[in-house]
Design a protein around this motif. Structure first.
Motif, mmCIF file in Angstrom:
data_model
loop_
_atom_site.group_PDB
_atom_site.id
_atom_site.type_symbol
_atom_site.label_atom_id
_atom_site.label_comp_id
_atom_site.label_asym_id
_atom_site.label_seq_id
_atom_site.Cartn_x
_atom_site.Cartn_y
_atom_site.Cartn_z
ATOM 1 N N SER A 102 1.054 -1.455 0.039
ATOM 2 C CA SER A 102 -0.280 0.061 0.424
ATOM 3 C C SER A 102 1.113 1.069 0.004
ATOM 4 N N THR A 118 2.528 1.639 -3.808
ATOM 5 C CA THR A 118 1.711 2.077 -4.528
ATOM 6 C C THR A 118 1.396 3.234 -4.048
ATOM 7 N N LEU A 131 -6.413 5.393 0.257
ATOM 8 C CA LEU A 131 -5.758 4.430 -0.813
ATOM 9 C C LEU A 131 -6.042 3.286 0.160
ATOM 10 N N GLU A 132 -6.312 2.912 1.702
ATOM 11 C CA GLU A 132 -6.646 1.492 1.980
ATOM 12 C C GLU A 132 -8.349 2.400 2.899
ATOM 13 N N ILE A 186 -5.365 -2.372 -5.111
ATOM 14 C CA ILE A 186 -4.597 -1.623 -4.736
ATOM 15 C C ILE A 186 -3.574 -2.094 -5.596
#
Length: 235
Positions: free
Chosen positions: A116, A119, A144-145, A153
């Motif tokens: 993550s 990314t 993102l999470e 992801i």
């Protein structure tokens, strides 16, 4: 401080807060957009184009959905880079603590970035080791999470990560190194590609050095131990 000075300071703080809120809103909007739109370009690739570590003779990149990328490569990347990827929320604090403990013992400081985080770094950051960049990377990792699922992801990561100078993403790497699509990669081929990720500008797999062969063997062992159930946890 005079009343005029106080007024100027209040106005400055007001504008700073506005700028901060605008930036936070734009960063959230960009992450939400990329949940559904595949990025044609991203910050890390732009930084490499502006200031590459060495000469780039060609640029290769072909986006593929996660379903068109071999399960072997998906598992190899998790085994190599972030074995707790299905369970954590962007940060693997166990790995961070282990890395700090190793550094205190004199083993050197090793990375503990999750998929993550990597990314977020590739999409939004630039090559640097500053605390500012790490702080921004952490913010985008949280976004993102919150906004994406694990499969998205992993899909984006496998499509934007470097596999060598000018080689971006799984499809381009599979075609360049093995002359086959990413969907057809074997377990060992996937392990070799994953072994490059810590330093794709330095490591070579055509042909692989003894170190890269040893690293790939370790990754394939980890893949067997993790098993396909690891990918099922991403659903």
């Amino acid at each position: 401080m005079t009343s005029a000075g106080n007024g100027w300071w209040r106005q400055l703080r007001r504008w700073l807060w506005r700028l901060l809120l605008l930036w936070l809103g734009l960063s959230l909007l960009s992450v939400l957009l990329l949940r559904f739109v595949n990025p044609p370009y991203w910050s890390w690739r732009l930084a490499r184009a502006i200031d590459p570590p060495a000469k780039i003779s060609q640029i290769r990149h072909d986006w593929r959905p996660l379903s068109a990328i071999s399960h072997n490569l998906q598992l190899a990347v998790i085994a190599s880079e972030d074995q707790r990827f299905p369970e954590h929320f962007g940060f693997d604090f166990k790995q961070i603590n282990d890395a700090i403990a190793d550094a205190r013992k004199g083993d050197g400081l090793r990375g503990a970035s999750t998929i993550s985080q990597q990314t977020a770094k590739n999409l939004f950051m630039w090559p640097s080791r500053s605390f500012v960049r790490k702080g921004l990377e952490a913010w985008f990792t949280v976004l993102l999470e919150l906004c994406w699922d694990k499969q998205r992801i992993l899909e984006v990561y496998l499509n934007v990560v470097e596999f060598g100078p000018g080689i971006y993403g799984a499809e381009a790497a599979a075609e360049y190194y093995f002359h086959k699509p990413a969907a057809k990669l074997s377990s060992y081929q996937s392990a070799l590609l994953a072994a490059m990720l810590p330093n794709p500008w330095h490591y070579r797999i055509a042909p692989p050095s003894p170190y890269m062969e040893q690293r790939a063997d370790w990754i394939t062992t980890q893949m067997r131990q993790l098993g396909q159930i690891t990918l099922q946890k991403l659903d």
